[in-house]
Design an enzyme around this catalytic site. Structure first.
Site, short mmCIF file in Angstrom:
data_model
loop_
_atom_site.label_atom_id
_atom_site.label_comp_id
_atom_site.label_asym_id
_atom_site.label_seq_id
_atom_site.Cartn_x
_atom_site.Cartn_y
_atom_site.Cartn_z
N PRO A 17 0.79 -1.23 0.00
CG PRO A 17 -0.24 -1.18 2.09
CD PRO A 17 0.53 -2.06 1.16
CG ASN A 18 -0.40 4.30 1.12
OD1 ASN A 18 -1.38 4.72 0.52
ND2 ASN A 18 -0.47 3.83 2.35
NE ARG A 25 3.73 7.32 1.19
CZ ARG A 25 3.92 6.20 1.87
NH1 ARG A 25 4.18 5.08 1.24
NH2 ARG A 25 3.81 6.19 3.16
CE1 TYR A 30 8.48 5.08 2.64
CE2 TYR A 30 7.16 7.06 2.93
CZ TYR A 30 7.50 5.78 3.31
OH TYR A 30 6.87 5.19 4.37
CG ASN A 79 8.34 -1.80 0.76
OD1 ASN A 79 7.60 -1.77 1.73
ND2 ASN A 79 9.11 -0.78 0.42
CB ALA A 82 1.10 0.24 6.73
CD GLU A 103 9.91 -7.22 6.73
OE1 GLU A 103 9.93 -6.19 7.42
OE2 GLU A 103 9.67 -8.35 7.20
CG HIS A 105 10.79 -2.01 5.43
ND1 HIS A 105 9.42 -1.94 5.28
CD2 HIS A 105 11.05 -3.16 6.08
CE1 HIS A 105 8.88 -3.00 5.84
NE2 HIS A 105 9.85 -3.76 6.32
NE ARG A 112 8.93 6.37 8.67
CZ ARG A 112 8.07 6.02 7.72
NH1 ARG A 112 8.35 5.04 6.89
NH2 ARG A 112 6.93 6.67 7.59
#
Length: 148
Positions: A17-18, A25, A30, A79, A82, A103, A105, A112
């Site tokens: 997502p996103n 964004r 990012y 990735n 969330a 995985e 990121h 964060r």
């Protein structure tokens, strides 16, 4: 004369997502590049690898893609955004397949918010790469190539 059939190594990149909004964004976190531009760079860097790409904002669609490629690809780079911190269902999908999953990121999730410090997926994955920007994906490809 013998013909040798050569099959390219197949790697599936799945973004959650996103991540379709990369380059738009939260550029301070990012960066300002979209993923499609970076994907072209990866494909040029690794011309002897078939790199497929899939992005979805929907948890079930991500699970379906993991199931689809999880027995025939050489590696999955995931990735999950969330969903990393919430999805037992994605963790179960990873545990159910044979293809190793890494995985990734883009940001260093440990710098964060506290809720991002725990991954529901990590225990089912071969490894985790975080905090190297888009280069996290290249590092994951290198891991798949090394077989480690």
């Amino acid at each position: 004369m013998f013909l040798v059939k050569f099959e390219l190594m197949k790697i599936q990149i799945i973004n959650g997502p996103n991540l379709n909004l990369l380059g738009v964004r939260e550029k301070s976190i990012y960066g300002d590049s979209n993923f499609e531009t970076y994907l072209e760079e990866l494909r040029k860097r690794y011309p002897d690898i078939s790199i497929s790409y899939y992005q979805s904002n929907v948890e079930g669609e991500i699970i379906n893609k993991i199931h689809e490629v999880g027995f025939s690809f050489d590696g999955i780079i995931l990735n999950a955004g969330a969903y990393t911190h919430t999805s037992i269902a994605i963790a179960d999908a990873i545990a159910a397949i044979k293809t190793p999953v890494i995985e990734v990121h883009i940001s260093n999730v440990y710098k964060r918010e506290e809720f991002r410090h725990h991954s529901m997926l990590a225990a089912s994955c071969k490894g985790v790469i975080a905090g190297f920007g888009m280069d996290s994906y290249r590092l994951a490809i290198e891991s798949v190539l090394s077989g480690k």
